[in-house]
Design a protein around this motif. Structure first.
Motif, PDB file in Angstrom:
ATOM      1  N   SER A  19       0.829  -1.211   0.000  1.00 36.88           N
ATOM      2  CA  SER A  19       0.000   0.000   0.000  1.00 36.88           C
ATOM      3  C   SER A  19       0.862   1.258   0.000  1.00 36.88           C
ATOM      4  O   SER A  19       0.605   2.206  -0.755  1.00 36.88           O
ATOM      5  N   ASP A  35      -6.420  -0.045  -3.688  1.00 33.42           N
ATOM      6  CA  ASP A  35      -6.068  -0.869  -2.525  1.00 33.42           C
ATOM      7  C   ASP A  35      -7.271  -1.776  -2.265  1.00 33.42           C
ATOM      8  O   ASP A  35      -8.319  -1.309  -1.824  1.00 33.42           O
ATOM      9  N   ASP A  37      -7.927  -3.890  -0.098  1.00 32.92           N
ATOM     10  CA  ASP A  37      -8.401  -3.963   1.297  1.00 32.92           C
ATOM     11  C   ASP A  37      -9.524  -2.954   1.550  1.00 32.92           C
ATOM     12  O   ASP A  37     -10.428  -3.208   2.347  1.00 32.92           O
ATOM     13  N   PRO A  80      -3.222  -5.609  -3.309  1.00 27.64           N
ATOM     14  CA  PRO A  80      -4.113  -6.496  -2.564  1.00 27.64           C
ATOM     15  C   PRO A  80      -3.547  -6.691  -1.149  1.00 27.64           C
ATOM     16  O   PRO A  80      -2.428  -6.290  -0.870  1.00 27.64           O
TER      17      PRO A  80
HETATM   18 MG   LIG Z   1      -1.915  -2.980   2.109  1.00 26.57          MG
END
Ligand SMILES: [Mg+2]
Ligand SMILES: Nc1ncnc2c1ncn2[C@@H]1O[C@H](COP(=O)(O)OP(=O)(O)OP(=O)(O)O)[C@@H](O)[C@H]1O
Ligand SMILES: O=C(O)C1=C[C@@H](O)[C@@H](O)[C@H](O)C1
Length: 167
Positions: A19, A35, A37, A80
């Protein structure tokens, strides 16, 4: 529809910088940044750790597979979660739509980076240590990587430079 091969997908252990470096890489390339998540949190209606507590590791992996396998973007850097590699279906999708870059760190660097694993929401089975998780995950990251970039001891800026040099 996502075209073949014009995205970059970052894989690696939690805390490896997917990230952190991903957003900088996107900026440097003039790409978008996703991202996954955040998509999971939106679909799951809570924080990662809350979703894992609610639906368990297997439920989380299923949700993660559903989200990752339906990412449909172009000219994007995709970050991811570290557990994405448990889904062969999702990883085959990522291979279809882009180049997979493994951000490789040794165990000690990962250990130093990660704080409380539960608070972070890592998919950890009962009794599994971070060392166990590291040993379990490495073969998956190696299996799916098109490019591997070793980042131990590099600053965030130097890591970005090294990733760019390896594209
Ligand atoms: Mg991450
Ligand atoms: N040299 C470095 N490169 C990248 N991140 C670093 C570096 N040094 C310290 N950090 C810190 O390590 C953490 C990396 O976390 P990040 O959330 O980017 O990892 P991730 O790979 O996306 O993990 P996850 O799989 O949980 O999504 C951040 O808190 C970042 O500030
Ligand atoms: O590596 C992991 O097990 C995880 C990493 C996070 O990014 C999230 O995807 C989730 O909390 C699981």
């Amino acid at each position: 529809m996502a075209e073949k091969n014009n995205n970059y997908i970052l894989i690696g252990m939690p805390g490896s910088g997917k990230s952190t470096i991903g957003v900088l890489l996107a900026k440097a390339l003039g790409y978008d940044f996703v991202d996954t998540d955040l998509v999971i949190q939106q679909k799951g209606g809570g924080l990662l750790k809350e979703i894992i507590a609610r639906i368990g590791n297997d439920g989380f992996k299923q949700l993660e597979e559903d989200v990752n396998a339906s990412i449909d973007v172009n000219k994007s850097v995709i970050a991811p979660g570290g557990s994405a590699v448990y889904s062969d279906k999702a990883m085959r999708h990522f291979k279809e739509i882009g180049t997979i870059i493994y951000l490789k760190l040794d165990y000690q660097t990962v250990k130093r980076r990660l704080g409380n694993l539960k608070a972070r929401g890592v998919v950890l089975e009962k009794g599994q240590t971070l060392r166990d998780l590291y040993n379990e995950r490495i073969p998956y990251y190696e299996k799916y990587a098109d490019i591997t970039v070793k980042l131990d001891k590099l600053s965030i800026g130097n890591s970005l430079e090294k990733v760019l040099e390896n594209l």
